[in-house]
Design a protein around this motif. Structure first.
Motif, PDB file in Angstrom:
ATOM      1  N   SER A  29      35.234  25.870  45.285  1.00  0.00           N
ATOM      2  CA  SER A  29      34.643  27.199  45.437  1.00  0.00           C
ATOM      3  C   SER A  29      35.721  28.244  45.721  1.00  0.00           C
ATOM      4  CB  SER A  29      33.578  27.201  46.540  1.00  0.00           C
ATOM      5  OG  SER A  29      34.139  26.860  47.786  1.00  0.00           O
ATOM      6  N   GLY A  30      36.787  27.859  46.405  1.00  0.00           N
ATOM      7  CA  GLY A  30      37.914  28.778  46.602  1.00  0.00           C
ATOM      8  C   GLY A  30      38.574  29.130  45.276  1.00  0.00           C
ATOM      9  N   ALA A  31      38.747  28.142  44.412  1.00  0.00           N
ATOM     10  CA  ALA A  31      39.299  28.414  43.081  1.00  0.00           C
ATOM     11  C   ALA A  31      38.332  29.274  42.271  1.00  0.00           C
ATOM     12  CB  ALA A  31      39.581  27.103  42.352  1.00  0.00           C
ATOM     13  N   GLY A  32      37.032  29.026  42.422  1.00  0.00           N
ATOM     14  CA  GLY A  32      36.035  29.849  41.743  1.00  0.00           C
ATOM     15  C   GLY A  32      36.097  31.296  42.195  1.00  0.00           C
ATOM     16  N   MET A  33      36.336  31.508  43.486  1.00  0.00           N
ATOM     17  CA  MET A  33      36.464  32.875  43.988  1.00  0.00           C
ATOM     18  C   MET A  33      37.636  33.588  43.322  1.00  0.00           C
ATOM     19  SD  MET A  33      35.474  32.839  48.025  1.00  0.00           S
ATOM     20  CE  MET A  33      36.893  31.923  48.494  1.00  0.00           C
ATOM     21  N   VAL A  34      38.746  32.887  43.153  1.00  0.00           N
ATOM     22  CA  VAL A  34      39.916  33.491  42.502  1.00  0.00           C
ATOM     23  C   VAL A  34      39.562  33.899  41.073  1.00  0.00           C
ATOM     24  CG1 VAL A  34      42.243  33.009  41.633  1.00  0.00           C
ATOM     25  CG2 VAL A  34      41.601  32.292  43.932  1.00  0.00           C
ATOM     26  N   LEU A  35      38.849  33.039  40.364  1.00  0.00           N
ATOM     27  CA  LEU A  35      38.478  33.349  38.980  1.00  0.00           C
ATOM     28  C   LEU A  35      37.516  34.532  38.887  1.00  0.00           C
ATOM     29  CD1 LEU A  35      38.018  29.760  37.514  1.00  0.00           C
ATOM     30  CD2 LEU A  35      39.920  31.340  37.168  1.00  0.00           C
ATOM     31  N   ILE A  78      37.122  36.974  41.281  1.00  0.00           N
ATOM     32  CA  ILE A  78      37.616  38.205  41.917  1.00  0.00           C
ATOM     33  C   ILE A  78      38.392  39.066  40.926  1.00  0.00           C
ATOM     34  CG2 ILE A  78      39.479  38.953  43.468  1.00  0.00           C
ATOM     35  CD1 ILE A  78      38.193  37.404  45.657  1.00  0.00           C
ATOM     36  N   ILE A  79      39.113  38.444  40.007  1.00  0.00           N
ATOM     37  CA  ILE A  79      39.920  39.223  39.061  1.00  0.00           C
ATOM     38  C   ILE A  79      39.044  40.168  38.238  1.00  0.00           C
ATOM     39  CG2 ILE A  79      41.460  39.048  37.066  1.00  0.00           C
ATOM     40  CD1 ILE A  79      42.506  36.421  38.464  1.00  0.00           C
ATOM     41  N   PRO A  80      37.967  39.691  37.587  1.00  0.00           N
ATOM     42  CA  PRO A  80      37.122  40.659  36.876  1.00  0.00           C
ATOM     43  C   PRO A  80      36.327  41.563  37.819  1.00  0.00           C
ATOM     44  CG  PRO A  80      36.412  38.410  36.395  1.00  0.00           C
ATOM     45  CD  PRO A  80      37.622  38.328  37.263  1.00  0.00           C
ATOM     46  N   LEU A 103      28.494  38.001  36.670  1.00  0.00           N
ATOM     47  CA  LEU A 103      29.833  37.962  37.258  1.00  0.00           C
ATOM     48  C   LEU A 103      29.754  38.094  38.780  1.00  0.00           C
ATOM     49  CD1 LEU A 103      33.041  38.342  37.042  1.00  0.00           C
ATOM     50  CD2 LEU A 103      32.476  40.761  37.140  1.00  0.00           C
ATOM     51  N   GLU A 104      29.023  39.101  39.242  1.00  0.00           N
ATOM     52  CA  GLU A 104      28.915  39.334  40.684  1.00  0.00           C
ATOM     53  C   GLU A 104      28.128  38.227  41.371  1.00  0.00           C
ATOM     54  OE1 GLU A 104      30.628  41.800  42.379  1.00  0.00           O
ATOM     55  OE2 GLU A 104      31.506  41.854  40.391  1.00  0.00           O
ATOM     56  N   ALA A 105      27.075  37.727  40.719  1.00  0.00           N
ATOM     57  CA  ALA A 105      26.303  36.624  41.295  1.00  0.00           C
ATOM     58  C   ALA A 105      27.158  35.360  41.380  1.00  0.00           C
ATOM     59  CB  ALA A 105      25.039  36.377  40.472  1.00  0.00           C
ATOM     60  N   GLY A 106      28.001  35.117  40.379  1.00  0.00           N
ATOM     61  CA  GLY A 106      28.915  33.968  40.430  1.00  0.00           C
ATOM     62  C   GLY A 106      29.899  34.084  41.577  1.00  0.00           C
ATOM     63  N   LEU A 107      30.440  35.271  41.779  1.00  0.00           N
ATOM     64  CA  LEU A 107      31.343  35.499  42.907  1.00  0.00           C
ATOM     65  C   LEU A 107      30.614  35.262  44.226  1.00  0.00           C
ATOM     66  CD1 LEU A 107      34.080  36.431  44.033  1.00  0.00           C
ATOM     67  CD2 LEU A 107      33.270  38.788  43.804  1.00  0.00           C
ATOM     68  N   LEU A 108      29.385  35.747  44.312  1.00  0.00           N
ATOM     69  CA  LEU A 108      28.594  35.565  45.533  1.00  0.00           C
ATOM     70  C   LEU A 108      28.310  34.084  45.793  1.00  0.00           C
ATOM     71  CD1 LEU A 108      27.007  36.829  47.876  1.00  0.00           C
ATOM     72  CD2 LEU A 108      25.046  36.961  46.334  1.00  0.00           C
ATOM     73  N   VAL A 109      27.979  33.337  44.764  1.00  0.00           N
ATOM     74  CA  VAL A 109      27.716  31.901  44.925  1.00  0.00           C
ATOM     75  C   VAL A 109      28.987  31.178  45.375  1.00  0.00           C
ATOM     76  CG1 VAL A 109      27.183  29.779  43.655  1.00  0.00           C
ATOM     77  CG2 VAL A 109      25.738  31.796  43.374  1.00  0.00           C
ATOM     78  N   LEU A 165      37.464  43.068  40.359  1.00  0.00           N
ATOM     79  CA  LEU A 165      38.315  44.226  40.642  1.00  0.00           C
ATOM     80  C   LEU A 165      38.303  45.231  39.494  1.00  0.00           C
ATOM     81  CD1 LEU A 165      41.380  42.384  42.167  1.00  0.00           C
ATOM     82  CD2 LEU A 165      39.637  43.677  43.391  1.00  0.00           C
ATOM     83  N   ASN A 166      38.168  44.752  38.269  1.00  0.00           N
ATOM     84  CA  ASN A 166      38.254  45.633  37.101  1.00  0.00           C
ATOM     85  C   ASN A 166      36.909  46.108  36.574  1.00  0.00           C
ATOM     86  OD1 ASN A 166      41.003  45.311  37.110  1.00  0.00           O
ATOM     87  ND2 ASN A 166      40.963  43.646  35.644  1.00  0.00           N
ATOM     88  N   GLU A 167      35.934  45.231  36.526  1.00  0.00           N
ATOM     89  CA  GLU A 167      34.748  45.497  35.736  1.00  0.00           C
ATOM     90  C   GLU A 167      33.441  45.614  36.498  1.00  0.00           C
ATOM     91  OE1 GLU A 167      34.263  46.118  32.488  1.00  0.00           O
ATOM     92  OE2 GLU A 167      36.433  46.280  32.414  1.00  0.00           O
ATOM     93  N   ALA A 168      33.417  45.386  37.763  1.00  0.00           N
ATOM     94  CA  ALA A 168      32.139  45.233  38.445  1.00  0.00           C
ATOM     95  C   ALA A 168      31.297  46.500  38.462  1.00  0.00           C
ATOM     96  CB  ALA A 168      32.370  44.741  39.866  1.00  0.00           C
ATOM     97  N   TYR A 169      31.742  47.520  39.126  1.00  0.00           N
ATOM     98  CA  TYR A 169      30.867  48.656  39.387  1.00  0.00           C
ATOM     99  C   TYR A 169      31.340  49.961  38.774  1.00  0.00           C
ATOM    100  CZ  TYR A 169      29.293  45.291  42.750  1.00  0.00           C
ATOM    101  OH  TYR A 169      28.839  44.152  43.325  1.00  0.00           O
ATOM    102  N   GLY A 170      32.598  50.148  38.660  1.00  0.00           N
ATOM    103  CA  GLY A 170      33.120  51.399  38.142  1.00  0.00           C
ATOM    104  C   GLY A 170      34.566  51.572  38.555  1.00  0.00           C
ATOM    105  N   HIS A 171      35.038  52.805  38.455  1.00  0.00           N
ATOM    106  CA  HIS A 171      36.414  53.075  38.864  1.00  0.00           C
ATOM    107  C   HIS A 171      36.482  54.478  39.463  1.00  0.00           C
ATOM    108  CE1 HIS A 171      36.201  54.780  34.810  1.00  0.00           C
ATOM    109  NE2 HIS A 171      37.157  55.615  35.194  1.00  0.00           N
ATOM    110  N   VAL A 172      37.551  54.701  40.190  1.00  0.00           N
ATOM    111  CA  VAL A 172      37.772  55.989  40.836  1.00  0.00           C
ATOM    112  C   VAL A 172      38.778  56.765  39.988  1.00  0.00           C
ATOM    113  CG1 VAL A 172      38.568  57.130  42.943  1.00  0.00           C
ATOM    114  CG2 VAL A 172      37.312  54.978  43.093  1.00  0.00           C
TER     115      VAL A 172
END
Length: 183
Positions: free
Chosen positions: A85-91, A93-95, A122-128, A97-104
């Protein structure tokens, strides 16, 4: 000594993660507006989590030797869930940072991306991945700091921490579902 430092990093990561996740959930649910604070907490969490991940990898790969000649993965299943699950978090987290909600923008305006099913997954996978990681590792944290004296207190901590992780996970999942699926 390295394990104590890693446990301290883990505790700081958990605190930062809960602040970031709950603040983001409030944002997604429409309870608060965007603030640069959420991004800054996220970046501090990322640096702390990367340090924790690198130190954990070092401890697993090099410090815990000699390794048994025939490892028993079934007896250490919880540690494998924690590592995977730690390795899954790394996979994830990368998208994130770029694609989840938007950008400033350069002017400081937050421009949201269109909510899509792919971003939701993507976000649900990160949450799991984070929930599984915390479910396995968080009850061990008070043990590593020497805060527990007997098995009964370990069971109380484990039950309380599992309840907290599940509650925060469900709150964030509800906010994600509202934002991505209900608009």
């Amino acid at each position: 000594m390295l394990r104590i430092i890693n446990s301290f990093l883990a505790a700081v990561c958990v605190a930062l993660l809960f602040v970031h996740a709950l603040w983001a959930a409030a944002l997604l649910a429409g309870l608060t507006g965007y603030s640069p604070f959420i991004s800054r907490i996220g970046w501090v969490f990322l640096v702390c989590a990367a340090s924790h991940g690198l130190l954990s990898s070092y401890l697993v790969l090099f410090h815990d030797r000699p390794a048994p000649r025939f490892p028993y993965p079934r007896s250490n299943a919880a540690a494998w869930v924690q590592r995977i699950s730690g390795a899954g978090m790394v996979l994830f987290i990368i998208p994130h940072l770029n694609e989840a909600y938007g950008h400033v923008t350069m002017g400081g305006w937050f421009l949201p991306h269109e909510p899509t099913v792919g971003r939701y997954l993507l976000e649900a996978g990160l949450l799991v991945a984070m929930t599984l990681h915390l479910w396995q590792s968080l009850p061990r944290l008070p043990l590593s700091f020497g805060l527990l004296r007997d098995e009964r207190s370990l069971m109380r901590w484990r039950r309380g921490l599992h309840t907290g992780v599940l509650l925060v996970g469900l709150i964030v999942l509800a906010a994600l579902s509202k934002y991505f699926l209900l608009g």
